[in-house]
Design a protein around this motif. Sequence first.
Motif, PDB file in Angstrom:
ATOM      1  N   LYS A 411      53.679 -47.322  22.596  1.00 50.56           N
ATOM      2  CA  LYS A 411      52.896 -47.473  22.897  1.00 50.56           C
ATOM      3  C   LYS A 411      51.300 -47.850  22.350  1.00 50.56           C
ATOM      4  O   LYS A 411      51.148 -46.537  21.169  1.00 50.56           O
ATOM      5  N   GLN A 412      50.440 -48.046  22.467  1.00 51.12           N
ATOM      6  CA  GLN A 412      49.003 -48.148  22.277  1.00 51.12           C
ATOM      7  C   GLN A 412      48.281 -47.572  22.254  1.00 51.12           C
ATOM      8  O   GLN A 412      48.551 -46.769  23.904  1.00 51.12           O
ATOM      9  N   LEU A 413      47.519 -46.670  21.567  1.00 51.12           N
ATOM     10  CA  LEU A 413      46.751 -46.038  21.407  1.00 51.12           C
ATOM     11  C   LEU A 413      45.426 -46.688  22.049  1.00 51.12           C
ATOM     12  O   LEU A 413      45.007 -47.330  22.193  1.00 51.12           O
ATOM     13  N   PRO A 414      44.583 -45.394  22.978  1.00 54.29           N
ATOM     14  CA  PRO A 414      43.047 -46.658  23.353  1.00 54.29           C
ATOM     15  C   PRO A 414      41.947 -47.130  22.397  1.00 54.29           C
ATOM     16  O   PRO A 414      42.047 -46.769  21.005  1.00 54.29           O
ATOM     17  N   ALA A 415      41.288 -47.867  23.026  1.00 54.55           N
ATOM     18  CA  ALA A 415      41.008 -49.162  21.320  1.00 54.55           C
ATOM     19  C   ALA A 415      40.158 -48.187  20.614  1.00 54.55           C
ATOM     20  O   ALA A 415      40.019 -48.232  19.670  1.00 54.55           O
ATOM     21  N   PHE A 416      39.187 -47.085  20.986  1.00 52.28           N
ATOM     22  CA  PHE A 416      38.501 -46.786  20.174  1.00 52.28           C
ATOM     23  C   PHE A 416      39.436 -45.797  19.431  1.00 52.28           C
ATOM     24  O   PHE A 416      38.715 -45.193  18.274  1.00 52.28           O
ATOM     25  N   LEU A 417      40.613 -45.468  19.696  1.00 49.95           N
ATOM     26  CA  LEU A 417      41.210 -45.008  18.374  1.00 49.95           C
ATOM     27  C   LEU A 417      41.164 -45.555  17.315  1.00 49.95           C
ATOM     28  O   LEU A 417      42.879 -45.168  16.573  1.00 49.95           O
ATOM     29  N   ARG A 418      41.759 -47.003  18.067  1.00 45.93           N
ATOM     30  CA  ARG A 418      42.741 -48.105  16.758  1.00 45.93           C
ATOM     31  C   ARG A 418      42.470 -48.146  15.161  1.00 45.93           C
ATOM     32  O   ARG A 418      40.740 -48.289  15.214  1.00 45.93           O
ATOM     33  N   ARG A 419      43.398 -47.730  13.974  1.00 49.60           N
ATOM     34  CA  ARG A 419      43.052 -48.636  12.378  1.00 49.60           C
ATOM     35  C   ARG A 419      41.775 -50.037  13.540  1.00 49.60           C
ATOM     36  O   ARG A 419      42.369 -50.866  14.171  1.00 49.60           O
ATOM     37  N   LYS A 420      41.110 -50.103  12.122  1.00 43.47           N
ATOM     38  CA  LYS A 420      40.370 -51.552  11.870  1.00 43.47           C
ATOM     39  C   LYS A 420      40.892 -52.063  11.102  1.00 43.47           C
ATOM     40  O   LYS A 420      41.407 -51.338  10.337  1.00 43.47           O
ATOM     41  N   LYS A 421      41.790 -53.459  11.459  1.00 41.16           N
ATOM     42  CA  LYS A 421      42.182 -54.438  10.278  1.00 41.16           C
ATOM     43  C   LYS A 421      41.619 -55.025  10.100  1.00 41.16           C
ATOM     44  O   LYS A 421      40.530 -55.421   9.778  1.00 41.16           O
TER      45      LYS A 421
END
Length: 421
Positions: A411-421
């Motif tokens: 599952k995807q983590l909340p947007a504010f935690l995702r790694r920047k690509k």
Amino acid sequence: MKSITAALKTCVKKYNSTSLILRIVIGLAIGIVLALLVPGWTWIGELGNLFVGALKGVAPILVFVLVASALAQKSARIDRRFGTVIGLYMLTTFLAAGLAVVASELFPLTIALPEAASADTVPQGLAEVMHTLLANIVSNPIQSLAEGNYIGILMYAVLFGFAMKYCGSDSSRKFMAEIADAISMIVRWIINLAPFGIMGLIYSTVSTSGLSIFTDYGKLLLLLVGTMLVMALVVSPIVIFCCLHINPYPLVFRCLKESGIPAFFTRSSAANIPVNMELCKQLGLDKNFYSVSIPLGSTINMDGAAITITIMTLAAANTLGIHVSIPAAIILSVLSALGACGASGVAGGSLLLIPMACSLFGIPQEIAMQVVAVGFIIGVVQDSVETALNSAGDAAFTATAEFMQWEKEGKQLPAFLRRKK
């Protein structure tokens, strides 16, 4: 009359649409200004007493119904997340005690001892602390609710929840869930009034204590607060990074802002349980999980308490000229971590465990209680920062345990935690 009613409705709408954090900051500023200008208006301080009293009054009931309701549902299950969060709670509490030992070695302090403080019951050793914990587990459930004994509340809520899961009907389980929702709604109403309560709390603090606590025992206060900040901003983020392998600071800062700030003013992990519940809901966590892990964290996740117990004990040892060896420091860390888990979730709950730690070095009780008195003198700031650290950790490590499960499930983590690509 209609114009007044319309104006009131507009004000209420504007109030509700404004960020709670911004409202709290405004209430904080107003409280400080009023305390400096009109320190005799003691009725303003009653707003703070009403706010904290309301939270403390509803929190035990909220904990019981949420835990019992979550476990009663057919979908509820105890999975690896609970083991993970308990491990995180215990690990960070021990790391906090170890960090306090290092800080005390780097910046050794002595303290001027005032008259001895007094207490009805002071733990004499870890055995007595464990005895108290076990006694609280099986205490009368009604008495536990009335006195805010969260260990007993958790025990009976778990038993009642599992009993309802296997014996109750679908309608009774649904009714329990509705009761939990109703109590949660009451809590949200109370939290919505937090700016007024915090205005009263800061008014009482500034009008009575002023800035004297920063001059008396200032070095000790600085060491305590500095160690807690290192724990909150360095050690805990490292633990979260090791678990999730992402930048931990968005989660850390959000928990400090939305949980730590209210806890700083209420000075009670127990009273801040509803705030953490709401934060977990905003993070999209599983209610069946956080409705158990948050109350549990308010009982055993005591990083700030472990720091307070350790630093105050080592300061007393330095004052008396007692040399603390490395093995003794390690034992003190373990003792402080375990003892901190027995600290009550109320203001100043960790201070009366200092004599227990002092007994490790043979420090007399009358001296240890003088150290406790120092703790109460600086407690306006020390206990506030300690509670903020504890409460923010409850939410952060609950989220960490849940997000670890999300990653395993893809599952995807909340947007504010995702790694920047």
